[in-house]
Design an enzyme around this catalytic site. Structure first.
Site, PDB file in Angstrom:
ATOM      1  N   CYS A  25       8.615   5.663 -58.529  1.00  0.00           N
ATOM      2  CA  CYS A  25       9.610   6.121 -59.502  1.00  0.00           C
ATOM      3  C   CYS A  25       9.210   5.826 -60.942  1.00  0.00           C
ATOM      4  CB  CYS A  25      10.979   5.520 -59.194  1.00  0.00           C
ATOM      5  SG  CYS A  25      11.665   6.139 -57.641  1.00  0.00           S
ATOM      6  N   HIS A  69      17.154  20.917 -67.229  1.00  0.00           N
ATOM      7  CA  HIS A  69      15.758  21.130 -67.606  1.00  0.00           C
ATOM      8  C   HIS A  69      15.362  20.311 -68.832  1.00  0.00           C
ATOM      9  CE1 HIS A  69      16.199  24.354 -64.699  1.00  0.00           C
ATOM     10  NE2 HIS A  69      14.882  24.281 -64.573  1.00  0.00           N
ATOM     11  N   GLU A 108      20.493  12.571 -56.198  1.00  0.00           N
ATOM     12  CA  GLU A 108      19.142  12.958 -56.609  1.00  0.00           C
ATOM     13  C   GLU A 108      18.435  13.738 -55.495  1.00  0.00           C
ATOM     14  OE1 GLU A 108      17.786   9.350 -59.567  1.00  0.00           O
ATOM     15  OE2 GLU A 108      17.227   9.243 -57.457  1.00  0.00           O
TER      16      GLU A 108
END
Length: 118
Positions: A25, A69, A108
């Site tokens: 991560c 985005h 997620e």
């Protein structure tokens, strides 16, 4: 108690740069996030709603304009862009606009969820 929820989606990148360099991560990666806001009330308004779902368009606009985005480290200004912190961020944003806000969940991945509920 009456409870309603509405779901929102966005895609974004982030890095958990406070983690060790060998942690997956820590690397730049992205997710297709799902945000679910929950509103609750002991009674309904004159229209029979906890809150009109249409009012939540403001959250959709905020997510689309500020998060979709984008690189979350830039948006939030720190490397602690975990699902838990996103849930708290969206909760606080919603609570300031919709007093009936009782919780926010963030996903997620299809198998993981974080929830902020004071």
């Amino acid at each position: 108690m009456f409870r309603i929820t509405k779901e929102f989606h966005f895609s974004a990148s982030h890095r958990l740069d406070h983690l060790p360099e060998d942690h997956q991560c820590n690397r730049l990666h992205g997710h297709n996030y799902i945000v679910v806001v929950e509103l609750a009330g002991e009674s309904l308004n004159a229209d029979g709603f906890v809150r009109d779902y249409h009012d939540l368009t403001a959250l959709k606009t905020y997510i689309d304009d500020q998060f979709d985005h984008r690189h979350l480290n830039d948006v939030l200004g720190h490397g602690y862009t975990t699902a838990e912190n996103l849930a708290r961020h969206f909760y606080e944003w919603c609570k300031a606009r919709f007093p009936e806000t009782s919780a926010v969940k963030v996903s997620e991945t299809p198998k993981t969820w974080a929830e902020y509920r004071p």
